[in-house]
Scaffold this active site. Sequence first.
Site, PDB file in Angstrom:
ATOM      1  CG  HIS A   1     -26.496  10.277  -9.581  1.00 48.66           C
ATOM      2  ND1 HIS A   1     -27.231  10.098 -10.720  1.00 48.66           N
ATOM      3  CD2 HIS A   1     -25.274  10.675  -9.981  1.00 48.66           C
ATOM      4  CE1 HIS A   1     -26.485  10.377 -11.758  1.00 48.66           C
ATOM      5  NE2 HIS A   1     -25.282  10.720 -11.343  1.00 48.66           N
TER       6      HIS A   1
ATOM      7  CB  CYS B   1       2.065   9.885  -1.017  1.00 46.12           C
ATOM      8  SG  CYS B   1       3.349   8.666  -1.295  1.00 46.12           S
TER       9      CYS B   1
ATOM     10  CD  GLU C   1       7.586   2.667  -0.624  1.00 46.95           C
ATOM     11  OE1 GLU C   1       6.682   2.720   0.216  1.00 46.95           O
ATOM     12  OE2 GLU C   1       7.457   2.109  -1.726  1.00 46.95           O
TER      13      GLU C   1
ATOM     14  CG  ASP D   1       6.411   0.815   3.331  1.00 48.47           C
ATOM     15  OD1 ASP D   1       6.261  -0.011   4.250  1.00 48.47           O
ATOM     16  OD2 ASP D   1       5.730   0.804   2.289  1.00 48.47           O
TER      17      ASP D   1
HETATM   18  C1  PEP Z   1       4.054   4.674   2.199  1.00 46.00           C
HETATM   19  O1  PEP Z   1       4.742   3.659   2.286  1.00 46.00           O
HETATM   20  O2  PEP Z   1       4.263   5.703   2.874  1.00 46.00           O
HETATM   21  C2  PEP Z   1       2.915   4.746   1.278  1.00 46.00           C
HETATM   22  C3  PEP Z   1       2.267   5.882   1.087  1.00 46.00           C
HETATM   23  O3  PEP Z   1       2.539   3.638   0.610  1.00 46.00           O
HETATM   24  P1  PEP Z   1       1.808   2.377   1.237  1.00 46.00           P
HETATM   25  O4  PEP Z   1       1.145   2.820   2.500  1.00 46.00           O
HETATM   26  O5  PEP Z   1       0.858   1.936   0.175  1.00 46.00           O
HETATM   27  O6  PEP Z   1       2.912   1.396   1.454  1.00 46.00           O
HETATM   28 MG    MG Z   2       4.857   2.018   0.904  1.00 48.72          MG
END
Ligand code: PEP
Ligand code: MG
Length: 566
Positions: free
Chosen positions: A186, A499, A428, A452
């Site tokens: 908190h 991502c 990836e 990746d």
């Molecule tokens: C990626 O490979 O772009 C990814 C987001 O996963 P990580 O970094 O966990 O391999």
């Molecule tokens: Mg990855």
Amino acid sequence: MLKGIGASEGYGIGRVMLVVEQSLEYTPKEITDVDAELERYRSAVDTFCDNTMAQADALKESAGAKEAEIMMGHIAIIRDPFMGGEIENIIKAHQCAEAAVEQVCKMFIDMFSATGDDLTMQRATDVKDIRDGLLAILLGVSEVKISDAPAGTVIVVKELTPSMTAGIKKENIVGIITETGSQTSHSAILARALEIPAVLSVPGAVSQLSSGEQVIVDGSEGDVVTAPSEDEITEYTAKRESFLRERRELENYRGKATADADGTEYELFCNIGTPKDATKAMDADGEGVGLFRTEFLFMDRNSLPTEDEQFEAYKQASLIMKGKPVIIRTLDIGGDKEIPYLGLAKEENPFMGFRAIRYCLKNRDMFKSQIKAILRASAFGDIRIMFPLITAVEELREGKALVEEAKADLKASGIAYDENIKVGVMTETAASGVIADLLAEEADFFSIGTNDLTGYTMAADRGNSDVGYLYSPLQPSVLRMIRRIIKCARAKGIDVGMCGEAAANPMMIPLLISFGLTEFSVSAPSVLKVRKNIAKWTKAEADAVAEKVMAMATEAEITAYLKSVI
Ligand code: PEP
Ligand code: MG
């Protein structure tokens, strides 16, 4: 320099005020007049609730309504008939009110502390706060007064309780240092809400620092600079000014939709590694979770997490996200992520080895238990499944078949799950980019993992600095991969997000808008920056930039050009 956890970003330069707790010691005594003692206890509770209500009002002003609820929670706890009843029973057995309060609170504190779960353990801090408040009233001791702190104060305290925080005058307190607490305690939540830089869990802070000495609190890095030099003060003053300027500017983007300059909307999600991180995603105004890296649940322990443990973690993340989308990536081990107890054989070439979806499909019991945990959690929110390191359509098919098997098992046991749960592919690998058209036929969504994808496309290990000059998402080859993946997804009408770290790179943003990306998933601190950077571009401007970039032959040329336009 002292080290702790950076729990509230920013830089504070000021003088220490050591908050040493008042002694709440008493001599337990047997009482004869039970009714009078009960009256004394009940009146202390009334005073406590009145004080707490006033603190909540003050907090509502300084930090906001959500934070004031933390204080109102104290009233709910002490007014709880079970807790109050237990305390009164002890008084009826002729013990004094102080002893009764102490015993019952201790029982709750021990119970909550033993769970090991951060959110429940936080309740123990709340009960300690209630106990100290009640004892202070019963003993007639006045509580610590942070509200009297002069301007430029850095509060140093063993444990910062919500009631102490309520006394904080935002304009006077420039930093907080504690010996306990975590990102989700908190005190951290309140420090962030008050926008006061905070470094928590600094071992021995109270004994090492003394009132009046000058310190710098670096809540971004989790550092406390003691006896700062002139140069350090100049350096941190500059950091502080630029941080505040950027914060003010970025705050204009909080609570707004993520849209480009034409008004086309995008989803802006966060990457998380633990359910606790979901709190950061919410605090950062993330619109969902685009990548939950589940391998963190498997690390730092000696055996596999059970299906129930995983279910609780996934459910917690979804509940914290209040029903916003949560994309859970199934176990992605191998490469640079080791889990010693799995006993994976050492490989010549781990990044190309027996890892991620490959390992999971060969260890079906473990994989199925993870999928069942995700499915069970899907009954509590908008949860989606994502497979890492897909290189062939068969892997997606096998994974999806296992999801169907897991659904059938749950159905047979009468356990709820989302029948229409989406199953997506993390694109990836170079292979997944090349067969993105085929994968798009059978996947519900894509998320481009550029960390990746860059490595596998460029055949450049993401962790090897000798080949770092090749490792860039702005390489023409990687940009072609990304463009192709997005195009194939859009052609099939499925969502396509990103991502990898590139999603937050301001140079990538016009390109991603032009290619047609629909979702960005970034670290929590990047959310408002990315929203701001997306808002800068119209589609026509982004297209013009992308057209130029895609005609360029080298990464150096592309980078130089993008730097000139952003
Ligand atoms: C990626 O490979 O772009 C990814 C987001 O996963 P990580 O970094 O966990 O391999
Ligand atoms: Mg990855």
